[in-house]
Structures are given as structure tokens and as C-alpha cells.
Design an enzyme around this catalytic site. Sequence first.
Site, short mmCIF file in Angstrom:
data_model
loop_
_atom_site.label_atom_id
_atom_site.label_comp_id
_atom_site.label_asym_id
_atom_site.label_seq_id
_atom_site.Cartn_x
_atom_site.Cartn_y
_atom_site.Cartn_z
N LYS A 119 0.85 -1.20 0.00
CA LYS A 119 0.00 0.00 0.00
C LYS A 119 0.87 1.24 0.00
O LYS A 119 2.04 1.24 0.42
CB LYS A 119 -0.94 0.02 1.20
N ASP A 146 -2.38 -1.33 10.23
CA ASP A 146 -2.61 -1.34 8.79
C ASP A 146 -3.32 -2.59 8.30
O ASP A 146 -3.70 -2.68 7.13
CB ASP A 146 -1.28 -1.20 8.04
#
Length: 307
Positions: free
Chosen positions: A33, A160
Amino acid sequence: MLRSSQNANHSLSPLENPRFPAGGFVKVNAYAKINLFLDVAGKRADGYHDIVSVMQSVDLCDDLMIEALPGESGVQLFCNDPQLPTDETNLIVKAANALIREFDIPCGFKIKLNKRIPLGAGLAGGSSDCAATLHGINKLCNLNIPFTRLLEIGKSLGADVPFCLTNGTALTEGIGEKITLLPTHPPCFIVIVCPGVHVSTGEIFSRLVSFSTACVNPMLNAISKKNLQQLSTLFYNIFTPITTEIHPEIFDLIAELKTLSALGAEMTGTGSSVFAYFNNEQSALKAFHIMKLKNKVFLCKVVDNKW
């Protein structure tokens, strides 16, 4: 993304374990990401920070093969990167053990990790591997865990992980557990540069003495309109001034990428990786080849939600 195979030659008695497979494997991709927008709204009483972030999955990914081992227990993790611990400190092992305990899974697992995402680069490689493990075992063992429950388990393993369970384009808030899916990101070419600088996330957070008042709404609007040009001018990371003060070479990378016809460039997470957007492959390839002379570099595209 999941691909599975069941092995019918090693069946368990339906009376013993009617819910679980008798072996087989599942292959899972774990996507990196980047943070297009990253702000900190404040510090909580429990010591964690409330964040506001727009996260985007890219097609740089690790591969996991998860194999069920009937009649065995525990988790065996193997990795092509010798620097990565494969014991119980690894998020993959923690994720697998969490599911084994909670759902009384009557088998062990052998997990092979093909690592491509650099370690400690602000790309959520560990969190993505963790999320892929949760998805993979959920599929392989026919657990049918509701996504909301997967998010709860993921949140307990890392900030995350909830986004990595979701993938695609999303607004994340709270400590990372509040996920709002956003419209599909417009296509583009992304150059990710990893300078090999080690950045301590704890140290960077400890140096954060004030909180930002940056507004995420213009970026959300640009994404909804699929306006890549505008979106690329709105990259924001509250940690960039802090990290680049310690590691000025990261600031130099951002500046250099902008001189190479990037629409915009920014650091992801607390560092050390930097990403840049390009609207054509030729410009992206030029930047890629220049940057790879001194750094580890990846040429990527955006990834939509895969689950």
C-alpha cells in the site's frame, strides 16, 4: 486474490471435523500500500494516535502458499528472505495462530512466503502478509468468518491490517480500523523508490509535537472525479518533514522524481519509501531506470479491491 485446491485423499471423519478441509492449499497475493494522504488528528488516552489517511493498494505484492497439515499442529513458516524472522514474532504466524485458537482448527499449516515487498519501507508488507493469511485460512478451512469479524481480528494484530484486508482505495480513520471504501482510483503508472534507509516508526511518532489541520476532502473529491492531475497535486504526509529532517536523502528523492515529469511525489507511511505518479508509461520508465541506478525501484499500477 485466492486460488485453492482441496486434497480428497486425506479426509478427516465428518463426525470429527465436518467444517474443515482434509488438506489442500490456497495461494494468496499480499499487496503493498501507499499513503496518498496521511494526517494525525490527535493522541488518544491509550497512547495510540488517531489518523486520517487515504490508502491505495498497488500491484507490488508478496505471494503466500498456505497448506493445511491434517494430524499436525502449529504453524511452519518458510521465506525466501533470510532477514525476515519466521518464528512467532512474525505477523503471519500470529494471524494463523489467532484463527487456530479462536476456531479450534484441528490441523497445522505450512506457509511459504515469497517476499517481494521490502522490509520496513512504509509499504505495509508485514500487515499485508498478515491480512492475506487471515483471508487464506478463512477460505481454506471453510470458516466463513464475517468480514466485520476479520476486521476485529486484524485490528488486534496491526494498525494497517484492516486496510490490507480490504485493499483497493479507502479512507482509513481511528487507529486504522475505520475503513470507508472510495471510488475506483483512475489508472496511472507509479514509481516506488526504496532508498534502503531504516526508519523507526516509534521515533518518528515520538517527534510529532503538533497535529495537522490538513483537509482530506479535496483529495476525496479528486478521486471521485477520477481527476489524476488534481489528485497528484494533493499528496500529503504529516511525517515527511520529520523523517526527511533525519534522512534528507528522502527529501532529495521526492525532489528528483518531480524533476522527472512526475505529476506528484510523496513519502509513504513514516518512510522510507517514496512514490511518484506518472500519466504515461514512457515517463515512468525513464524515471524507473534513472532511480534504479542507486535504489531499489518498482514500477507499479493501482489495484482495486480484491476480496
